[in-house]
Design a protein around this motif. Structure first.
Motif, mmCIF file in Angstrom:
data_model
loop_
_atom_site.group_PDB
_atom_site.id
_atom_site.type_symbol
_atom_site.label_atom_id
_atom_site.label_comp_id
_atom_site.label_asym_id
_atom_site.label_seq_id
_atom_site.Cartn_x
_atom_site.Cartn_y
_atom_site.Cartn_z
ATOM 1 N N THR A 1 -13.458 -49.278 -43.876
ATOM 2 C CA THR A 1 -14.250 -50.172 -44.717
ATOM 3 C C THR A 1 -13.583 -51.594 -44.613
ATOM 4 O O THR A 1 -12.372 -51.742 -44.168
ATOM 5 N N ASN B 1 -22.643 -48.072 -41.402
ATOM 6 C CA ASN B 1 -23.214 -48.252 -42.571
ATOM 7 C C ASN B 1 -23.333 -49.716 -43.099
ATOM 8 O O ASN B 1 -22.161 -50.099 -43.759
ATOM 9 N N ALA C 1 -24.202 -50.693 -47.101
ATOM 10 C CA ALA C 1 -23.508 -50.767 -48.353
ATOM 11 C C ALA C 1 -22.975 -51.971 -48.867
ATOM 12 O O ALA C 1 -23.102 -53.031 -48.080
#
Length: 645
Positions: A459, A501, A504
């Protein structure tokens, strides 16, 4: 010293140099003091830079530089690129190259100078072209000499002087002069000038003269985890108080003034066609959540526009109207940010364009001046339960919503508002945001071969490298890039997938790998030797040679969590488990432990958290020891013993 290099574009190779001719030698290498050759790949023998302020709207810069190239690593100093655009012109560019004895090998001819178009994909004020030359020679050492003059009608950018811009470069003599009319006083900032070096003020006719000079600067040795070299080498930044660009006057004595000039220059350019205004209103109709409305508009922008650099003259600062982007579907960073601002206005959301220095160290906030190269969009959430801000990168079709990343995050930006400029900070990304979590299952056989399945989730800044692979690369090319980066000697990839992703709150990348590892463990008699830490080994740092000269600069915070489960076949058991390691320091925290699960599986757990911070150079021995202990723990071996059947 403003030195514009373009190594990738130096395709203009010269023919074989002429034989050294007669005449008196210039710049013989033997004349260089021995101390300046230590740790140096090149030596600035002479650098003379002059900025002449002709008027509020015109400047002339002249540069004369002589550089001795000692080896191949210094060869880039034998190339030169002089920038110009529609607001500036190159009056002349001259050059020569000399052999070790200082005898002339050849001089530049007109045909040796290339003229190229420049586009870096994000510039705020670059419409640019460059005059490029290449005087590299096959035999070292040699000396190159360049002289050029640039006349500019864009006085927003006064010269900045960096006499020692890189490590492994020494300086014999360098000077910087600014000549300006008394009614246009110079603003300047000095940093890290050597002891005894001070500004010399004088008068030349009706001009005020400012001059700085340095001599005999020894080359700086590159040190691990050091700040950008501009943080500790001599420099002088200069800027005007008043300026004018193509009839648009402004004041640069404050950030408010620069922002006001930019706002006035771009006012009334956010008007959309009525049909598009109605389309946006329909897009967000009934949506009460302000953040959701912003996301819908941003995704509309990404789906319907693309980046293209169109920056001519004042267009380096003045945006194309929003209606033009609506009609054509493209724009540069200013135009796309302004267009998105207009779309948000149609969605009843207020946003502001913001100037930022992208992909480079942060600006010097204490010295208002034109230090920016990019525009993004800032959206304060005025109706949220608690104050918050959304940031949008409007030039990208793939950038996650509200994510600045390493390109424009963790730095200052200048908001362009109706009341002028205001310095704010872009989002900070710390260890909590920049995470890498990895789960590995290794299936070992009795001969030391293994297969592995690896699930990795990244992330924040940790996902950027993987995310970049999604742009324009096939799955096979992505797989090869990932494989090339693995710290393994003998393996093959049997399974690979990469997914993003971006929905998010923080962008994430998920990677799956299947590996075969023919030599995961080595055998010796009844024992197998293996390293449980498969992919996350942090190497120790080299010991300092002499006294450390620079601070310790840890510029990216991160948190790494690794779990490796080693599935051991029957007939093997650990001879002994390594002792757990736990380190808690100001530099970060580290732990690693190997234990046996109830089913006999061996589980290795490693954690490393590092901050984004700076430490004084006197802390380097302690930091070195911290890294040494991590490096040692990461390489610890496990010994498996074959049991009697």
């Amino acid at each position: 010293m403003r030195r514009l290099l373009l190594l990738a574009a130096s395709a203009w190779l010269l023919a074989s140099p002429a034989q050294a001719g007669g005449g008196l030698p210039k710049y013989p290498v033997s004349a260089v003091p021995a101390a300046l050759r230590e740790n140096a790949h090149a030596i600035i023998r002479r650098h003379e830079e002059t900025l002449l302020v002709k008027s509020v709207g015109r400047t002339v810069e002249t540069v004369h530089q002589v550089t001795t190239i000692l080896d191949e690593n210094g060869a880039r100093w034998a190339t030169e690129m002089v920038y110009y655009d529609q607001l500036s012109s190159v009056s002349y560019l001259r050059g020569a190259v000399y052999n070790e004895a200082g005898l002339l090998l050849r001089q530049l001819r007109a045909g040796d100078v290339g003229d190229i178009s420049l586009s870096d994909g994000f510039s705020l004020a670059s419409s640019g072209r460059g005059r490029v030359v290449d005087l590299r020679q096959p035999t070292y050492p040699y000396t190159v000499e360049f002289e050029y003059e640039v006349v500019s009608n864009n006085p927003l950018f006064y010269s900045s002087w960096y006499p020692q811009p890189t490590d492994q470069l020494s300086v014999e003599q360098a000077s910087f002069r600014v000549l300006t009319p008394a009614e246009l006083p110079l603003r300047y900032q000095e940093r890290h000038l050597p002891a005894g070096v001070t500004l010399a003020r004088s008068q030349q006719a009706a001009l005020e003269v400012y001059q700085w000079e340095v001599t005999n600067l020894a080359a700086i040795e590159e040190e691990p985890d050091s700040p950008p070299i501009s943080e500790f080498t001599p420099s002088v930044l200069t800027a005007p108080t008043s300026f004018e660009v193509q009839g648009h006057a402004g004041n640069l004595s404050s950030w408010q003034g620069l922002g006001q000039w930019s706002y006035d220059l771009n006012a009334t350019r956010d008007v959309l066609p009525p049909e598009l205004t109605a389309r946006v209103a329909a897009l967000v109709q009934g949506e009460a959540d302000e953040r959701v409305r912003i996301r819908k508009v941003y995704e509309f922008l990404q789906a319907n526009t693309r980046y293209i650099s169109i920056q001519l003259g004042i267009g380096g600062w003045q945006t194309f109207p929003a209606s033009s982007v609506a009609a054509n579907g493209y724009g540069d960073c200013k135009a796309l940010s302004n267009y998105c601002m207009a779309l948000l206005k149609a969605a009843d959301v207020t946003a502001y364009c913001a100037l930022v220095r992208a992909d480079e160290p942060d600006i010097r906030t204490e010295f208002p001046s034109s230090q920016f190269n990019h525009v993004v969009l800032c959206v304060p959430l005025t109706r949220a339960a608690r104050p918050d801000t959304v940031w949008l990168e409007c030039t990208s079709q793939t950038n996650p919503f509200n994510y600045m990343g390493s390109f424009t995050g963790n730095r200052h930006a200048l908001l362009i508002t109706p009341t002028g400029g205001k310095l704010v900070r872009t989002p900070r990304y710390g260890a909590q945001e920049n995470q890498r979590t990895r789960r590995t299952d290794v299936y070992l056989d009795a001969l030391g071969s293994a297969t592995a399945t690896i699930q990795t989730r990244c992330t924040g800044l940790e996902q950027e490298r993987l995310h970049s692979l999604l742009n324009g690369l096939s799955a096979a090319e992505q797989k090869k890039k990932v494989g090339d980066a693995l710290p393994l000697n003998n393996f093959s990839i049997t399974k690979f997938s990469l997914t993003a992703n971006t929905r998010a709150a923080l962008p994430a990348m998920n990677q799956t790998l299947g590996l075969t590892l023919p030599t995961f463990a080595t055998t010796s008699g009844k024992r197998l030797f293996l390293t449980p830490n498969l992919l996350s080994r942090l190497p120790a740092l080299p010991a300092a040679v002499g006294e450390r000269q620079t601070d310790i600069w840890l510029d990216q915070a991160f948190s790494h969590a690794d779990t490796v489960r080693i599935h051991v076949p029957a007939g093997l058991k650990p001879e002994a488990l390594p002792a757990p390691v736990k380190l808690t320091t100001a530099f970060g925290t580290y732990s690693s432990q190997l234990h046996t699960l109830p089913d006999g599986t061996l589980q290795y757990v490693r954690r490393l958290i590092m901050p984004r911070t700076r430490f004084p150079r006197t802390d380097y021995p302690a930091y070195l020891e911290f890294r040494r202990k991590i490096g040692s723990a990461d390489k610890v071996q496990l010994v498996l013993l074959k049991t009697e059947s």
